[in-house]
Enzyme design. Sequence first.
Site, PDB file in Angstrom:
ATOM      1  N   HIS A   1     -10.964  -5.129  10.552  1.00 20.39           N
ATOM      2  CA  HIS A   1     -11.189  -5.197   8.838  1.00 20.39           C
ATOM      3  C   HIS A   1     -12.705  -4.659   9.363  1.00 20.39           C
ATOM      4  CE1 HIS A   1      -8.124  -8.251   8.588  1.00 20.39           C
ATOM      5  NE2 HIS A   1      -8.360  -7.989   7.330  1.00 20.39           N
TER       6      HIS A   1
ATOM      7  N   PHE B   1      -6.493  -1.011   6.777  1.00 20.10           N
ATOM      8  CA  PHE B   1      -4.930  -0.935   6.087  1.00 20.10           C
ATOM      9  C   PHE B   1      -4.333   0.679   6.480  1.00 20.10           C
ATOM     10  CE2 PHE B   1      -5.985  -4.910   3.427  1.00 20.10           C
ATOM     11  CZ  PHE B   1      -6.815  -5.493   5.094  1.00 20.10           C
TER      12      PHE B   1
ATOM     13  N   GLU C   1       1.274  -1.210   0.237  1.00 16.19           N
ATOM     14  CA  GLU C   1      -0.416  -0.316  -0.069  1.00 16.19           C
ATOM     15  C   GLU C   1       1.339   1.209  -0.039  1.00 16.19           C
ATOM     16  OE1 GLU C   1      -0.680  -2.780   1.677  1.00 16.19           O
ATOM     17  OE2 GLU C   1      -2.676  -3.623   1.679  1.00 16.19           O
TER      18      GLU C   1
END
Lengths: 324, 339
Positions: free
Chosen positions: B135, B92, B66
Site C-alpha cells: 500500500h 492494486f 477493479e
Amino acid sequence: MGELDRLAMYQQMVRIRQYESRIMQEYHADKSPAWDIGAGLIPGEMHLAAGQEPAAVGVCAHLKKGDAITAPHRPHHFALAHRVDMNKMTAEIYGRTTGLCKGKGGHMHLFDPENHFSCSGIIAQGLPVACGQAMAFQRKGTDHVAVAVTGEGAANQGAFHESLNLAAVWNLPVIFVIEDNDWAISVPKDASTAGASNADRAAGYGMPGVRVEDNDVEAVYEAAGAAIDRARAGDGPSLIEIHTLRLFGHFEGDAQAYRPELETVNERDPIPQYAAALQELGVLSEDQIASIQADADAEVDAAIEFAKSSPEPAPEDALLHVFA
Amino acid sequence: MSTATGTRRVTTAKAMAEGIGLEMQRDPNVFVMGEDVGAYGGIFGSTTDLFGEFGADRVIDTPISETGFIGAGIGAAVEGLRPVVELMFVDFYGVCMDQISNHMAKIHYESGGNVKVPMVLMTATGAGYSDAAQHSQSLWGTFAHLPGMKVVVPSNPYDAKGLMISAIQDDNPVLYMFHKGAQGLVWMEKNPRSIGEVPEESYTVPIGKAAVAREGTDVTIVTLSLSVQHSLDVAEELEGEGISVEIVDLRSLVPLDTETVLESVGKTGRVLVVDEDYKSFGLTGEIAAIIAENDPGMLKKPFRRVAMPDVPIPYARPLEYGVLPTRDKIKAAVKDLMA
C-alpha cells in the site's frame, strides 16, 4: 419465426463458413513447405470459428444498429453477423492500410466503432468493457444493448465473474454469451470447469441463465431474443451458454491430437443439418442452396481480392495513433 | 477575461475534487466511479463533496471489483462518456492491469486511431506512513513504460486542480497519480506545501509541461510528486549555505518535457534526480539516458540519483525511512554534487 428469418440465418451462416474456409486456405497457402506462423500474406495466429456460426447468427439476428458486441480472440463470425464490413475486416487481417484498423490490430483486434464492434485477444476481458458500453447506453436513456461473447474456458476468469456481478448490481443491458465448444485449447470443459453448465452460474448473480444444446441456430435465436428483449426493456442482464462445435483447431496449425472426437466433427456440422431441416420444412430448395453458396463465394473472393490489392502500411506509420 | 473570483488556500485533495466538480458542471458526460468515492468522498479525499453536489447517479460507488469497473470505464469512454475512475491504491494494479495496459492504453492504437478512450484513471501513490509493501508504492515508472496512456503526477494543490481539468478534457486515457502524503489530509503527516492558493474558477495546467518550481544556478533537482515538496524544503535550507538549487517538477511523465529538463541541466551542469519509485529501470535512469543522448558533456559532475532502493517497501518506521528519499538524503546528494 418466419421463412425469411430462417433463410436469412441460413444465408448468414453459409457466408461466415465460406469466409472462415477461404481464410483457412489463404492462411496456409503460403506457409509451406516449412510451416512458419509468421510467414505469408496472413501472418500470426489465426482462430477460426467454423462450426460456431449458430451462436453468432442466432444472437445477432436480434441486434440493431447501435447495439454493441465485444468478441474474444475468435471474432470473425460475430463481426460478420454484426454488419462489420467484410472488405475492411479482410484488409485488416491482411495488415493493409484499408483495414478496419489500418493494419494496427490484426485478426484478434478488430475495431469497428460504426457498428460498436470490438474484440480482445485476452479472454473474458471484453466483458467489463461491454458492461461499460451498456452503462453508457443506460445513462443515455437508449434501449441499446451490449453483447459480451466469450468461450467456456473464459468462464473461469475473474473478469467473467466480476462482470456478471457488476451487470447484475447495476441492472445493465448486457447479454453474456458463452460459446461452449467443449475445448479450452486442449483442455476439455469437464477438466476445467466445476459444474456442467455455465448457465447455472447466472443464478449466483440473480440473472436468468439459459443453456442451448445441439448448436441449433433457431434455439439460439429464441434464447437470445428473450434475453435481448429483457435487456432492452430495462430488466437487466442475462446469460446464454450455447453448446457449439469447434470444427477446426484452436488456431490454424493445431493438429488437435488431444481430441478423441475429432473424427465425428463433420457429422456434427450445423450448416448441412440446418439446410436439411429447412429443406424438410420446404423453405429451402437445392437451387437456393447453390445460389446462396455462389453469392457467399463471390462476396468472400471479392473481399480477399480487395485485401490483397490494398497497400501495405509504411514502417514509419507504426509511430502513429499512440495518442488521439 | 472574466472577473477573477479569487483564490483561497485549499488542500491538494480538495483541489482535485474541485477540478472534477467543475468539469461535471460543464459536461454532463463526466461522471466518477470507484470504491468509496460516494458518501465517503474518496479514501484520500479525491472526491470530497462531489456526492452531495451531484448525487449517486454521477458519483458511483462500485463493488470491490477493479477489473470490472475499470473495464466499465473503458466501455463507457468508448461510447463517448468521460468517466473519472479511481483505483484506490496504485498497488492494486495487480488485479486490473489487463484492463489498464491491454485495453485502456491500447485500444486507440490498435484501432488505427478510430476509437478514442477519454478516461481518467486516478490513483493514490506513495509511502511514509507505515502502510508497508502493498500500500505504499509509487509505480509511475511502470505505467509510464507502457505505451498508450498519459501519466500525470501533481505535487501541489494548484497543479492538482489544473491537471485534473486537463486530464478530463483530454481525448486520451490519462493516469492521474496523486501522492497520499501530498493530499493535505488531516489524518496524515503533511508538508505545509500540501495546502496552497488555488483559484476558484476553472483553469488548466497543460499535460506534458514541466514546471520550474524554484529557480537556481548551481544544481538541478529533477523530481515529481511529494519529492518536489521535500526538495523545495532542502533548497530553502541550502540557500543559507550558499547553494542555489533549481527544481524541475516534471508534473507529467507521459509526455515527458525533456526540453525543460535539458534546459535546466544545461544551465547548472549538475543534476540530481529524486524519485520515490524504485531505482532500477525507471525514471532516474530515463533522465540519465535523455541527458546522455543529448550531450553527456553538459554535466560538470557525474549524474546523481536518490530513489527507492530495489526492495519492497518495509513496514517499521526506521526501515521505511531508511529507504525513502528523505530531505536528509536529498540534501546530502546536493552537497556532494557541490563538493
